[in-house]
Design an enzyme around this catalytic site. Structure first.
Site, PDB file in Angstrom:
ATOM      1  N   SER A  82     -37.129  39.811  -9.221  1.00  0.00           N
ATOM      2  CA  SER A  82     -37.613  38.802 -10.142  1.00  0.00           C
ATOM      3  C   SER A  82     -37.953  39.403 -11.503  1.00  0.00           C
ATOM      4  O   SER A  82     -37.113  40.064 -12.096  1.00  0.00           O
ATOM      5  CB  SER A  82     -38.800  38.085  -9.501  1.00  0.00           C
ATOM      6  N   LYS A 110     -35.686  42.220 -13.691  1.00  0.00           N
ATOM      7  CA  LYS A 110     -35.327  42.323 -15.115  1.00  0.00           C
ATOM      8  C   LYS A 110     -35.669  43.742 -15.595  1.00  0.00           C
ATOM      9  O   LYS A 110     -34.879  44.397 -16.278  1.00  0.00           O
ATOM     10  CB  LYS A 110     -36.114  41.291 -15.932  1.00  0.00           C
ATOM     11  N   TRP A 157     -33.958  28.192 -10.001  1.00  0.00           N
ATOM     12  CA  TRP A 157     -34.657  28.596 -11.229  1.00  0.00           C
ATOM     13  C   TRP A 157     -34.012  29.859 -11.810  1.00  0.00           C
ATOM     14  O   TRP A 157     -33.920  30.031 -13.013  1.00  0.00           O
ATOM     15  CB  TRP A 157     -36.132  28.823 -10.895  1.00  0.00           C
ATOM     16  N   HIS A 181     -36.530  32.390  -3.222  1.00  0.00           N
ATOM     17  CA  HIS A 181     -36.833  33.508  -4.117  1.00  0.00           C
ATOM     18  C   HIS A 181     -37.702  34.526  -3.369  1.00  0.00           C
ATOM     19  O   HIS A 181     -38.884  34.283  -3.137  1.00  0.00           O
ATOM     20  CB  HIS A 181     -37.608  32.905  -5.301  1.00  0.00           C
TER      21      HIS A 181
HETATM   22  C1  GCU Z   1     -41.474  33.099 -12.903  1.00  0.00           C
HETATM   23  C2  GCU Z   1     -40.558  33.344 -14.081  1.00  0.00           C
HETATM   24  C3  GCU Z   1     -39.319  34.118 -13.672  1.00  0.00           C
HETATM   25  C4  GCU Z   1     -39.696  35.365 -12.913  1.00  0.00           C
HETATM   26  C5  GCU Z   1     -40.606  34.983 -11.762  1.00  0.00           C
HETATM   27  C6  GCU Z   1     -41.139  36.175 -10.971  1.00  0.00           C
HETATM   28  O1  GCU Z   1     -40.870  32.199 -12.021  1.00  0.00           O
HETATM   29  O2  GCU Z   1     -40.237  32.093 -14.639  1.00  0.00           O
HETATM   30  O3  GCU Z   1     -38.561  34.491 -14.812  1.00  0.00           O
HETATM   31  O4  GCU Z   1     -38.551  36.039 -12.487  1.00  0.00           O
HETATM   32  O5  GCU Z   1     -41.732  34.311 -12.249  1.00  0.00           O
HETATM   33  O6  GCU Z   1     -41.245  37.264 -11.494  1.00  0.00           O
HETATM   34  O7  GCU Z   1     -41.500  35.965  -9.804  1.00  0.00           O
END
Ligand code: GCU
Length: 423
Positions: free
Chosen positions: A256, A260, A352, A402
């Site tokens: 998540s 990144k 998402w 997720h």
């Molecule tokens: C939020 C955010 C995402 C990210 C996520 C996470 O949902 O919008 O961009 O990846 O948190 O880190 O769990």
């Protein structure tokens, strides 16, 4: 009396259907700033650096060069046990001051498999809740830095709680890694920078800035994702000095927001032998120009009260509802991993994060992997759920939400067995 109508910009409803994705054009990572299509030598000698500069300028900001400061790095072993996991692993917990004792520290937790002889390959990734949450092991020391409400004890706000010990162990699958001959290294991401808009003041961004906590961040300067990515490289510095680690086989992984960060770490630091993105979504592996699911505007804080403005350099939010103006897209980030093995994973219900957009990120990075002499993705067809694809670029979309699961890890380890060879 008529009150003036104040129009606050609201984010458009997220796109969740493929038919609503607008047409878009992707800039070719192999076409240089001067408009010339490069060959493999051109990529290595100049274009790769240009791609990294573009990612800094428009998305993540520039990571400062801390190589001189690192001469003052200090580390202390806080705990060591050669008989961890019932004798199957050696656990070492280190406290690391990567730029000297005047700056913050981070706590690195390392498990290496026993009885394998020689040096082991290792996966390193940051964790969300503290090292004690990542594995179910009573000996693991919790973080001493700020933790979010989710991970704190109601009686001790912002402090790690014993009741979360092992709470994220399913995301790390330590037993599986050790059984397959891999080590695991992890640290709490909040040790590098607490994840909130003011968090940088207590992390390495303030510590490394000449103006300290009075810093005014300019456009193009680094943000939290850059700091977490830098932390991953500092973790690798430590692993590279550990006798049981094969430093030519260290894979970087993140889930998540930390996916990144793992991608950005892998892009910048070529010592990482393999790069894994788990459900990294917007600002990670997913193409921004598709505007599917989370968008640039939403994530970067363009809309009041939403998003994570501290994650990216300021310019990123200027592409809100103007993604066509982005001179790059996230496939450039993935291409920067080439020719090293890259794995991108999605979850089918994680709309998402845009699973198809993550696949397309890998697909559009693939020409760079192939140009550099690796077999790459080997397909242009979005696979069925639960069917991993790829050769030296891997991809799967697993069923479910997720998360990071045993299925994800089994695929990463199969892929690493095939692709992460000793150098
Ligand atoms: C939020 C955010 C995402 C990210 C996520 C996470 O949902 O919008 O961009 O990846 O948190 O880190 O769990």
């Amino acid at each position: 009396m008529l009150l003036p109508l104040i129009l606050l910009a609201a984010a458009p409803a997220p796109i969740q259907e493929e038919s609503k994705v607008p047409p878009y054009t992707l800039p070719d990572p192999l076409v240089s700033g001067a408009g010339v299509k490069v060959d493999a030598a051109g990529w290595r000698s100049g274009r790769r650096a240009e791609v990294l500069r573009a990612l800094e300028t428009h998305v993540y900001g520039r990571t400062p060069d801390t190589s001189a400061l690192r001469a003052s790095a200090v580390q202390e072993v806080r705990e060591h046990d050669a008989g961890a996991l019932g004798g199957k692993a050696t656990r070492t917990q280190l406290r690391v001051w990567p730029v000297g004792r005047k700056a913050p520290f981070f706590d690195l937790l390392v498990y290496l498999p026993n009885g394998r002889g020689g040096r082991s390959p290792v996966f390193i990734g940051p964790n969300f809740g503290g090292n004690h949450t990542a594995v179910d092991d009573p000996a693991v020391l919790p973080p001493e830095t700020w933790v979010s409400k989710q991970w704190s004890d109601p009686s001790r706000p912002a402090r790690a709680s014993e009741r979360h010990r092992g709470a994220q162990s399913s995301r790390w699958q330590l037993e599986m890694l050790i059984a397959r001959g891999y080590g695991l290294a992890t640290f709490y991401y909040g040790d590098i920078e607490p994840d909130h808009p003011e968090g940088w003041k207590d992390g390495f961004r303030a510590a490394l800035s000449p103006a300290g906590r009075d810093t005014v961040w300019k456009d193009g300067e680094w943000a939290a994702i850059g700091a977490w990515a830098w932390g991953l490289s500092r973790g690798l510095d430590v692993l590279a000095r550990m006798p049981g680690v094969d430093d030519s086989r260290v894979a970087v992984i993140g889930h998540s927001r930390l996916g990144k960060a793992a991608l950005w770490a892998g892009a910048q630091d070529e010592r990482f032998a393999m790069v894994v993105s788990n459900d990294s979504g917007c600002g990670g592996a997913a193409l921004s120009k598709r505007t599917f699911g989370e968008t640039v505007g939403v994530i970067s804080g363009f809309y009041p009260g939403r998003g994570f403005p501290h994650w990216f350099t300021r310019r990123f939010s200027t592409y809100s509802e103007n993604e066509a103006a982005l001179p790059l897209d996230q496939h450039w980030l993935l291409a920067a991993a080439a020719p090293r093995p890259l794995y991108v994973a999605s979850a089918a219900e994680d709309l998402w994060a845009d699973p198809r957009g993550e696949f397309l990120g890998a697909l559009h990075a693939d020409p760079v992997f192939r140009l550099l002499g690796t077999p790459g993705l080997g397909t242009d067809v979005f696979p069925e759920v639960g069917r991993p694809v790829g050769l030296s670029v891997g991809y799967h979309v697993r069923a479910g939400k997720h998360d990071v699961t045993a299925e994800d890890w089994a695929n990463y380890l199969d892929f690493a067995d095939r692709n992460m060879k000793a150098r």
